[in-house]
Write a protein that holds these residues in place. Structure first.
Motif, PDB file in Angstrom:
ATOM      1  N   THR A  23      26.319  -1.954 -14.748  1.00 44.76           N
ATOM      2  CA  THR A  23      25.417  -2.810 -15.528  1.00 44.76           C
ATOM      3  C   THR A  23      23.962  -2.357 -15.465  1.00 44.76           C
ATOM      4  OG1 THR A  23      25.146  -4.303 -13.627  1.00 44.76           O
ATOM      5  CG2 THR A  23      26.891  -4.837 -15.204  1.00 44.76           C
ATOM      6  N   LEU A  24      23.626  -1.437 -14.542  1.00 49.91           N
ATOM      7  CA  LEU A  24      22.235  -1.048 -14.356  1.00 49.91           C
ATOM      8  C   LEU A  24      21.834   0.061 -15.317  1.00 49.91           C
ATOM      9  CD1 LEU A  24      22.068  -0.985 -10.451  1.00 49.91           C
ATOM     10  CD2 LEU A  24      21.337  -2.820 -11.987  1.00 49.91           C
ATOM     11  N   LYS A  25      20.686  -0.115 -15.968  1.00 48.30           N
ATOM     12  CA  LYS A  25      20.145   0.906 -16.861  1.00 48.30           C
ATOM     13  C   LYS A  25      19.163   1.785 -16.093  1.00 48.30           C
ATOM     14  CE  LYS A  25      20.717  -2.066 -20.908  1.00 48.30           C
ATOM     15  NZ  LYS A  25      20.048  -2.738 -22.049  1.00 48.30           N
ATOM     16  N   LEU A  26      18.644   2.788 -16.784  1.00 53.71           N
ATOM     17  CA  LEU A  26      17.743   3.743 -16.137  1.00 53.71           C
ATOM     18  C   LEU A  26      16.557   3.056 -15.488  1.00 53.71           C
ATOM     19  CD1 LEU A  26      16.811   6.649 -15.544  1.00 53.71           C
ATOM     20  CD2 LEU A  26      15.738   6.673 -17.814  1.00 53.71           C
ATOM     21  N   TRP A  27      15.905   2.163 -16.210  1.00 50.63           N
ATOM     22  CA  TRP A  27      14.706   1.536 -15.655  1.00 50.63           C
ATOM     23  C   TRP A  27      15.029   0.657 -14.446  1.00 50.63           C
ATOM     24  CZ3 TRP A  27      13.793  -3.698 -15.276  1.00 50.63           C
ATOM     25  CH2 TRP A  27      14.603  -4.550 -16.035  1.00 50.63           C
ATOM     26  N   HIS A  28      16.237   0.051 -14.440  1.00 49.59           N
ATOM     27  CA  HIS A  28      16.642  -0.755 -13.286  1.00 49.59           C
ATOM     28  C   HIS A  28      16.627   0.078 -12.001  1.00 49.59           C
ATOM     29  CE1 HIS A  28      18.915  -3.526 -16.206  1.00 49.59           C
ATOM     30  NE2 HIS A  28      17.996  -4.277 -15.633  1.00 49.59           N
ATOM     31  N   ILE A  29      17.295   1.230 -12.065  1.00 50.76           N
ATOM     32  CA  ILE A  29      17.440   2.007 -10.825  1.00 50.76           C
ATOM     33  C   ILE A  29      16.148   2.732 -10.458  1.00 50.76           C
ATOM     34  CG2 ILE A  29      19.938   2.228 -10.882  1.00 50.76           C
ATOM     35  CD1 ILE A  29      19.666   4.917 -12.203  1.00 50.76           C
ATOM     36  N   VAL A  30      15.306   3.026 -11.451  1.00 54.42           N
ATOM     37  CA  VAL A  30      13.992   3.607 -11.127  1.00 54.42           C
ATOM     38  C   VAL A  30      13.163   2.602 -10.329  1.00 54.42           C
ATOM     39  CG1 VAL A  30      11.770   4.336 -12.092  1.00 54.42           C
ATOM     40  CG2 VAL A  30      13.897   5.243 -13.036  1.00 54.42           C
ATOM     41  N   VAL A  31      13.136   1.362 -10.790  1.00 57.43           N
ATOM     42  CA  VAL A  31      12.353   0.335 -10.096  1.00 57.43           C
ATOM     43  C   VAL A  31      12.949   0.022  -8.726  1.00 57.43           C
ATOM     44  CG1 VAL A  31      11.504  -2.044 -10.204  1.00 57.43           C
ATOM     45  CG2 VAL A  31      11.520  -0.644 -12.256  1.00 57.43           C
ATOM     46  N   ILE A  32      14.280   0.058  -8.625  1.00 61.17           N
ATOM     47  CA  ILE A  32      14.917  -0.145  -7.319  1.00 61.17           C
ATOM     48  C   ILE A  32      14.488   0.950  -6.345  1.00 61.17           C
ATOM     49  CG2 ILE A  32      17.151   0.045  -6.134  1.00 61.17           C
ATOM     50  CD1 ILE A  32      18.356  -1.606  -8.423  1.00 61.17           C
ATOM     51  N   GLY A  33      14.479   2.198  -6.817  1.00 66.69           N
ATOM     52  CA  GLY A  33      14.036   3.297  -5.968  1.00 66.69           C
ATOM     53  C   GLY A  33      12.590   3.148  -5.536  1.00 66.69           C
ATOM     54  N   LEU A  34      11.725   2.721  -6.460  1.00 69.68           N
ATOM     55  CA  LEU A  34      10.312   2.514  -6.120  1.00 69.68           C
ATOM     56  C   LEU A  34      10.151   1.364  -5.130  1.00 69.68           C
ATOM     57  CD1 LEU A  34       8.651   2.980  -9.637  1.00 69.68           C
ATOM     58  CD2 LEU A  34       8.574   4.556  -7.694  1.00 69.68           C
ATOM     59  N   GLY A  35      10.976   0.330  -5.288  1.00 73.05           N
ATOM     60  CA  GLY A  35      10.925  -0.772  -4.339  1.00 73.05           C
ATOM     61  C   GLY A  35      11.295  -0.326  -2.938  1.00 73.05           C
ATOM     62  N   TYR A  36      12.286   0.541  -2.850  1.00 73.21           N
ATOM     63  CA  TYR A  36      12.692   1.090  -1.556  1.00 73.21           C
ATOM     64  C   TYR A  36      11.557   1.899  -0.937  1.00 73.21           C
ATOM     65  CZ  TYR A  36      16.095   2.911   1.831  1.00 73.21           C
ATOM     66  OH  TYR A  36      16.781   3.218   2.982  1.00 73.21           O
ATOM     67  N   MET A  37      10.812   2.641  -1.784  1.00 75.97           N
ATOM     68  CA  MET A  37       9.730   3.484  -1.295  1.00 75.97           C
ATOM     69  C   MET A  37       8.527   2.681  -0.817  1.00 75.97           C
ATOM     70  SD  MET A  37       9.857   6.566  -4.098  1.00 75.97           S
ATOM     71  CE  MET A  37       8.558   7.571  -3.376  1.00 75.97           C
ATOM     72  N   ALA A  38       8.357   1.462  -1.364  1.00 72.74           N
ATOM     73  CA  ALA A  38       7.254   0.582  -0.961  1.00 72.74           C
ATOM     74  C   ALA A  38       5.893   1.240  -1.180  1.00 72.74           C
ATOM     75  CB  ALA A  38       7.406   0.163   0.499  1.00 72.74           C
ATOM     76  N   PRO A  39       5.369   1.225  -2.428  1.00 71.53           N
ATOM     77  CA  PRO A  39       4.096   1.882  -2.727  1.00 71.53           C
ATOM     78  C   PRO A  39       2.936   1.500  -1.808  1.00 71.53           C
ATOM     79  CG  PRO A  39       5.179   1.210  -4.757  1.00 71.53           C
ATOM     80  CD  PRO A  39       6.005   0.660  -3.630  1.00 71.53           C
ATOM     81  N   MET A  40       2.913   0.267  -1.327  1.00 67.75           N
ATOM     82  CA  MET A  40       1.809  -0.169  -0.468  1.00 67.75           C
ATOM     83  C   MET A  40       1.842   0.488   0.907  1.00 67.75           C
ATOM     84  SD  MET A  40      -0.145  -2.151  -2.200  1.00 67.75           S
ATOM     85  CE  MET A  40      -1.140  -2.883  -0.896  1.00 67.75           C
ATOM     86  N   ALA A  41       2.957   1.139   1.248  1.00 67.70           N
ATOM     87  CA  ALA A  41       3.064   1.792   2.559  1.00 67.70           C
ATOM     88  C   ALA A  41       2.057   2.922   2.724  1.00 67.70           C
ATOM     89  CB  ALA A  41       4.478   2.320   2.757  1.00 67.70           C
ATOM     90  N   VAL A  42       1.516   3.412   1.609  1.00 69.00           N
ATOM     91  CA  VAL A  42       0.534   4.497   1.680  1.00 69.00           C
ATOM     92  C   VAL A  42      -0.658   4.100   2.540  1.00 69.00           C
ATOM     93  CG1 VAL A  42      -0.578   3.744  -0.462  1.00 69.00           C
ATOM     94  CG2 VAL A  42      -0.880   6.086   0.306  1.00 69.00           C
ATOM     95  N   PHE A  43      -1.027   2.839   2.517  1.00 63.61           N
ATOM     96  CA  PHE A  43      -2.184   2.391   3.282  1.00 63.61           C
ATOM     97  C   PHE A  43      -1.858   2.229   4.771  1.00 63.61           C
ATOM     98  CE2 PHE A  43      -2.730   0.770  -1.067  1.00 63.61           C
ATOM     99  CZ  PHE A  43      -3.942   1.397  -1.390  1.00 63.61           C
ATOM    100  N   ASP A  44      -0.592   1.969   5.076  1.00 59.69           N
ATOM    101  CA  ASP A  44      -0.198   1.780   6.477  1.00 59.69           C
ATOM    102  C   ASP A  44      -0.220   3.090   7.259  1.00 59.69           C
ATOM    103  OD1 ASP A  44       0.238  -0.976   6.140  1.00 59.69           O
ATOM    104  OD2 ASP A  44       2.250  -0.616   5.360  1.00 59.69           O
ATOM    105  N   THR A  45       0.094   4.190   6.581  1.00 60.82           N
ATOM    106  CA  THR A  45       0.144   5.487   7.272  1.00 60.82           C
ATOM    107  C   THR A  45      -1.132   6.301   7.090  1.00 60.82           C
ATOM    108  OG1 THR A  45       1.209   6.476   5.321  1.00 60.82           O
ATOM    109  CG2 THR A  45       2.654   5.640   7.060  1.00 60.82           C
TER     110      THR A  45
END
Length: 443
Positions: free
Chosen positions: A6-28
Motif C-alpha cells: 500500500t505504500l507509495k514512493l513518497w511514503h517510504i521516502v518520508v519514513i526513511g527521513l523519519g528514521y534518520m531524524a533530521p534534527m539529530a544534526v544539532f545533537d552531534t
C-alpha cells in the motif's frame, strides 16, 4: 495472510527521513566539530559520498529480492541461509534498542520542560503511542510520520533563515556564503574520516526503507529510488544545517557543553521562543524515529518468523484487517519498556554493530549475486557490481576500526547467542532451514 503493498514512493521516502531524524544534526554538531577541526559540513559531504555506494548496493539487491527482511533476506538467499540468519540476528540488536533510545531522549526532553513530572511517565507514554500507531495500517503510521518529518524540515529552514540574519549582522564568521566549513588549507583528511565514522549512522534511514519493500507498490522501481532519495535529501538537510551552525559557531569552545550544544544553539540564534520551537522539533524527531524504527524491527521479525527461524505462528502472523504483524508490534512495545531500567549511555552502546554487519553483507551479496552467480562480467558490470560494492565495503571496514569498544563487545556477545540459537535449531530441533528458500520474486 501476508503484508499488503500500500505504500507509495513518497511514503517510504518520508519514513526513511523519519528514521534518520533530521534534527539529530544539532545533537552531534559539537562532538564532530571538535573532531574535524571545524569542518562538520565537509564531514557530512564525505559521509554522504561514501554511504551512497552501500545505499546503491541495497537498491541492487531490492530489485532481486523485493521482500521484507532487508539485509537478512539478501544474505540468506545470496550467500547462505545461516549467514542470513546471523545478519538478521545482528541487525536485531540495533533495531531493538533504537525505540528505547528514542523513549529515553523523549523523557530527557520533556523532563527538562516539566521537571515536576517523573521521567518514567513520559517513557511509558512514548512507548504506548508508537505501539498503538503501529497496530494500525502502515499507511496511517506513514501519514503521522510525514507530519513529524515536515515539522522538522520547517524548523531546519527557519533555523537557516535566522542564521542568515545573524551572519548578515556580523555574528560568527560574518559571511553568509563562505567555503570555510567545507574547505580550509589546513583541513585534515584523517580528521574528516573520524567525523564521517561518527556521522555515518545518521544515514541509516535507507536500511529502514528496505525493510518495508514487501509493503511498497512496485518495489523493484520505487524502493531503490527511495533509498537514494532518502540518502540525498537527508544529506542535504544535514549539510545545510551544519553549514549555518558552523558559520555561526566556528569555535565550539563557546558552548558550556559541546556534546549537548543544541539548546544553546537554539537560544543564541532565536531566543527563548525559538528554543521552545526547537525543543518541539527535537521531540518530533524522537517520535518519528521511534515510530518508524518500531515499524522496521517488526518487519524484520516477521521475515525471520515466516522463514521459521523464530516461532512462525507468533512472529509470522499478520492481522487480516490491518495487514500489520500485530504480535510483533506488541512484543516490541513490551521490550521497549526496558528503557525504564536503562540510561542513555548504556542503550546507545548496544547499537551500530548490527548496522555495520548489515552494510558489509549487503555489499558482499551484490558481488556474489551478480559477478559469481549471474556471471555479469562486462566492464560496466565490474564497475557496478564489483568496484562500487568494494568501495562501500571499504568505507564500512574503516568504520569498524572506529567502532566503540562497548558496541563491539556487546555485539560479539549478541552474535555468539545467535550462533548458539542457530545450532539449537539445526542440531537439536532438527529444523532444516536450508529448505525455506525464496525465489527471485520474493515469494
Amino acid at each position: 495472510m501476508e503484508l499488503q503493498r500500500t505504500l507509495k514512493l513518497w511514503h517510504i521516502v518520508v519514513i526513511g527521513l523519519g528514521y534518520m531524524a533530521p534534527m539529530a544534526v544539532f545533537d552531534t554538531y559539537g562532538i564532530v566539530s571538535e573532531e574535524t577541526g571545524g569542518h562538520v559540513p565537509a564531514a557530512y559531504a564525505l559521509t554522504l559520498l561514501a554511504i551512497l555506494f552501500t545505499a546503491s548496493s541495497y537498491g541492487k539487491m531490492v530489485r532481486v529480492y523485493p521482500t521484507a527482511g532487508s539485509a537478512y533476506a539478501y544474505a540468506r538467499n545470496t550467500i547462505h541461509p545461516y549467514a542470513g540468519f546471523l545478519v538478521g540476528w545482528a541487525a536485531l540488536l540495533d533495531y531493538l534498542f533504537l525505540p528505547m533510545i528514542n523513549a529515553l531522549l523523549t523523557g530527557i526532553y520533556l523532563s527538562a520542560v516539566f521537571p515536576e513530572i517523573p521521567a518514567w511517565i513520559w517513557i511509558v507514554g512514548f512507548v504506548l503511542f508508537i505501539t498503538a500507531l503501529n497496530l494500525l495500517k502502515v499507511k496511517i503510521t506513514a501519514s503521522v510520520n510525514t507530519f513529524l518529518v515536515l515539522f522538522q524540515i520547517v524548523v531546519v529552514i527557519l533555523f537557516a533563515a535566522l542564521a542568515v540574519k545573524g551572519l548578515m549582522n556580523g555574528q560568527g564568521v560574518g559571511e553568509v556564503f563562505t567555503a570555510q566549513p567545507f574547505y580550509a588549507p589546513d583541513m585534515s583528511i584523517p580528521a574528516l574520516l573520524v567525523g564521517a565514522s561518527i556521522l555515518c549512522f545518521a544515514f541509516l534511514g535507507f536500511d529502514a526503507v528496505s525493510t518495508l519493500t514487501e509493503e511498497t507498490v512496485d518495489p523493484e522501481k520505487n524502493t531503490p529510488r527511495a533509498i537514494i532519495l532518502v540518502a540525498m535529501i537527508g544529506g542535504l538537510l544535514f549539510m545545510t544545517a551544519s553549514y549555518f551552525t558552523q558559520s555561526l559557531f566556528p569555535d565550539v569552545s563557546v558552548f558550556e557543553d559541546p556534546e549537548g550544544a543544541s539548546p544553546e544553539i537554539a537560544l543564541f540564534i532565536g531566543g527563548k521562543v525559538f528554543q521552545l520551537v526547537f525543543l518541539s522539533a527535537a521531540l518530533s524527531s524522537t517520535l518519528a524515529s521511534g515510530l518508524v524504527s518500531l515499524t522496521s524491527v517488526t518487519r524484520l521479525l516477521y521475515a525471520m518468523g515466516r522463514d521459521s527461524y523464530l516461532p512462525r505462528k507468533f512472529f509470522g502472523y499478520v492481522h487480516p484487517k490491518t495487514g500489520t504483524p500485530v504480535y510483533n508490534v506488541l512484543f516490541i512495545g513490551c521490550i521497549s519498556l526496558i528503557a525504564l531500567k536503562l540510561d542513555l549511555v548504556t542503550a546507545t552502546s548496544f547499537i551500530n554493530f548490527g548496522a555495520l554487519i548489515a552494510f558489509t553483507f549487503v555489499n558482499l551479496s551484490v558481488i556474489i549475486h551478480y559477478i559469481f552467480k549471474k556471471k555479469q562480467r562486462s566492464f560496466g558490470d565490474y564497475m557496478r557490481y564489483l568496484v562500487a560494492p568494494l568501495i562501500g565495503a571499504g568505507f564500512v571496514a574503516y568504520i569498524w576500526t572506529h567502532l566503540d569498544r562497548h558496541s563491539m563487545t556487546l555485539g560479539l556477545i549478541w552474535t555468539a547467542v545467535g550462533v548458539v540459537y542457530l545450532i539449537y535449531l539445526v542440531a537439536v530441533a532438527k529444523r532444516d532451514v536450508k529448505k525455506i528458500q525464496m525465489d527471485d520474486s520474493g515469494n
